[in-house]
Design an enzyme around this catalytic site. Structure first.
Site, mmCIF file in Angstrom:
data_model
loop_
_atom_site.group_PDB
_atom_site.id
_atom_site.type_symbol
_atom_site.label_atom_id
_atom_site.label_comp_id
_atom_site.label_asym_id
_atom_site.label_seq_id
_atom_site.Cartn_x
_atom_site.Cartn_y
_atom_site.Cartn_z
ATOM 1 N N CYS A 220 0.809 -1.217 0.000
ATOM 2 C CA CYS A 220 0.000 0.000 0.000
ATOM 3 C C CYS A 220 0.840 1.264 0.000
ATOM 4 C CB CYS A 220 -0.957 0.009 1.194
ATOM 5 S SG CYS A 220 -0.197 -0.434 2.743
ATOM 6 N N GLY B 155 0.262 -0.019 -4.927
ATOM 7 C CA GLY B 155 -0.944 -0.810 -4.727
ATOM 8 C C GLY B 155 -1.950 -0.523 -5.812
ATOM 9 N N ASN C 208 0.478 1.799 6.048
ATOM 10 C CA ASN C 208 1.372 1.084 5.146
ATOM 11 C C ASN C 208 2.299 0.239 5.994
ATOM 12 O OD1 ASN C 208 3.153 0.248 3.147
ATOM 13 N ND2 ASN C 208 4.315 2.155 3.184
ATOM 14 N N GLY C 209 2.326 -1.059 5.755
ATOM 15 C CA GLY C 209 3.181 -1.951 6.505
ATOM 16 C C GLY C 209 2.415 -3.180 6.945
ATOM 17 N N TYR D 75 13.566 -1.583 -5.477
ATOM 18 C CA TYR D 75 12.415 -1.846 -6.338
ATOM 19 C C TYR D 75 11.161 -1.050 -6.011
ATOM 20 C CZ TYR D 75 8.623 -4.531 -8.562
ATOM 21 O OH TYR D 75 7.526 -4.898 -9.285
#
Length: 495
Positions: A18, A44, A122-123, A263
């Protein structure tokens, strides 16, 4: 023998789960959030959501499956999200999860004793299952399957008298990696976990407006000025044009995710004061030094391998060429109606420039090897186009361990590097040579001149080293992780 079943192209790469974005102090804030989420779409693609607050109409939210551009550009929808304060979220669910449901799409909203609060994350919370069981036993009713909802319930049970204080209480109970943004009627809040595994940045617009985002590229799209990164373990509370900073957690050494450099982040973002593009180019330079080869051309596997391929070419002196062309209109949502089309796999997304590669010794540069199935298909395409030799160079070390901190990683028995040596991987993929950048080389590329400090690593590199800085409590409890096995828990784990 092929060890893994054929998978769609998306299942042979790693995915962030996300991205988050929030803004306070601008009219029609939801429109700014939509633009920011569009810039974070790479983090996402499954779904997105926005919650906004307007004094006259209160909190309003919209949650949709699919791309931001297909949903949050419609005036009829955006008109339902008025106000000068809004947050948003884009989501990529984990592989093997159940069919997506709209109630799992963030931001989540809860009405607390002192007012409403929306939150996006996020995570990954590594003790979410234990927290969820505890909360349900005490009477909490969950509406989603997301670990993020635990934070809302923990806040609701806190005895503190303000939402930021309740959030501190809640996050002190949480383990794992989290960059959280939240909003009340008057405040925008951002928090990073003590180790700062996931990114979060602060920016400013005109007239005291402020922005929180997962990456700096999302600031650029709305013309915001980058101020700084939110520090590991820091909470910022933004209201009335002012930014207040507090430290709710015990100090811990930062362990930012090194794969963000490799990435996940967009190449036009800035991380830790460094250009992501330049870091990836430098990875290619290090890779050329560590794994030289005689060849006629260096070719990236687009798009993620491009900066590293440029660096490899510059350092080695081998000409760079676009030997593989990407179909820019092939998205994740492409419909695969028949088995025949499904079997085309990589060809739906990538095509070889035959005139360029025929008779050539080709160095293919890619960001990672996960299951290996896509690497094998790309090699077959290059050979079928007439290449004389194919040499793979990978811009990350072998990915041999799963991530528990917010990355969609296959189980370890599906990771090629966990089952084979590099030599066995070379033979299975069927290339003339295969080399990965070393872990020390990767650290040098991100600016650590002496390489990785094994006694106290500067980054989270668990997917390469098996050194987990945060105990994956739920995995340990259900037997999915053996701390005495081939993976290890760092001596410098989070408190």
């Amino acid at each position: 023998m092929q060890p893994f079943p054929s998978q769609p192209l998306d299942h042979d790469s790693l995915h962030e789960e996300c991205g988050v974005f929030g803004v306070i102090g601008v009219p029609e804030a939801a429109n700014f959030v939509a633009l920011g989420l569009h810039a974070l779409q790479h983090r996402g693609q499954e779904a997105g959501g926005i919650v906004a607050y307007d004094p006259e109409r209160g909190f309003n939210g919209a949650h949709r499956f699919g791309y931001v551009r297909d949903n949050f550009t419609k005036a009829s929808l955006m008109e339902t999200l008025p106000g000068a304060l809004a947050i948003g979220h884009v989501r990529y669910s984990t592989a093997g999860s159940k069919a997506p449901v709209i109630r799992d799409v963030q931001p989540f909203f809860g009405e607390l004793a002192m007012g409403g609060c929306a939150i996006a994350h996020n995570g990954n919370i590594t003790n979410a299952a234990a927290l969820r069981r505890e909360l349900i036993e005490r009477g909490s009713i969950f509406a989603s399957g997301s670990d993020t909802e635990c934070i809302i319930h923990l806040m609701a049970r806190s005895i503190q008298t303000s939402i930021p204080e309740r959030m501190k209480d809640a996050l002190r109970r949480v383990e794992g990696a989290f960059s959280v943004i939240a909003m009340t009627r008057t405040k925008l809040i951002g928090v990073r976990d003590p180790l700062g595994v996931r990114p979060l940045v602060l920016g400013t617009l005109h007239d005291g407006a402020h922005v929180l985002a997962s990456e700096t590229c999302a600031l650029d799209i709305i013309g915001a000025e980058f101020l700084r990164e939110i520090e590991p373990g820091e909470m910022v509370v933004i209201s009335g044009g002012e930014v207040a900073s507090v430290r709710p957690f015990a100090p811990a050494q930062s362990r930012f995710c090194i794969f963000e450099h490799v990435y996940f982040s967009r190449p036009d973002s800035i991380i830790g004061g460094r250009s992501v593009y330049e870091t990836r180019r430098q990875i290619g330079v290090e890779l050329a030094r560590e794994a030289p080869v005689e060849a006629d051309m260096v070719c990236p596997v687009p798009d993620s391998g491009t900066p590293a391929a440029i660096g490899y070419s510059q350092e080695s002196g081998i000409p760079y060429a676009m030997g593989i062309i990407r179909n820019q209109y092939m998205g994740r949502t492409f419909i695969e109606p028949t088995e025949q089309i499904r079997d085309m796999g990589v060809r739906l997304k990538l095509n070889v420039n035959r005139a360029l590669v025929k008779g050539k010794r080709v160095v293919l540069v890619d960001d990672s090897v996960v299951r290996g199935t896509t690497s094998r298909k790309i090699k077959d395409m290059i050979i079928a186009a007439g290449a004389a030799e194919v040499h793979f160079r990978i811009a990350s070390p072998p990915t041999a361990w799963p991530c528990f901190y917010g990355v969609d990683t296959p189980h370890r028995d599906k990771l090629l590097a966990a089952q084979m040596s590099p030599e066995e991987m070379r033979d299975w993929i069927g290339v003339d040579s295969l080399s990965f950048i070393s872990l020390d080389g990767l650290y040098r590329a991100v600016g650590e001149a002496q390489g990785r400090d094994g006694a106290c690593p500067q980054y989270c590199d668990a997917c390469f080293s098996g050194d987990y800085p945060i105990p994956p409590s739920d995995q340990i409890a259900n037997g999915g992780f053996d701390p005495e096995g081939p993976t290890t828990l760092s001596d410098h784990t989070a408190p």
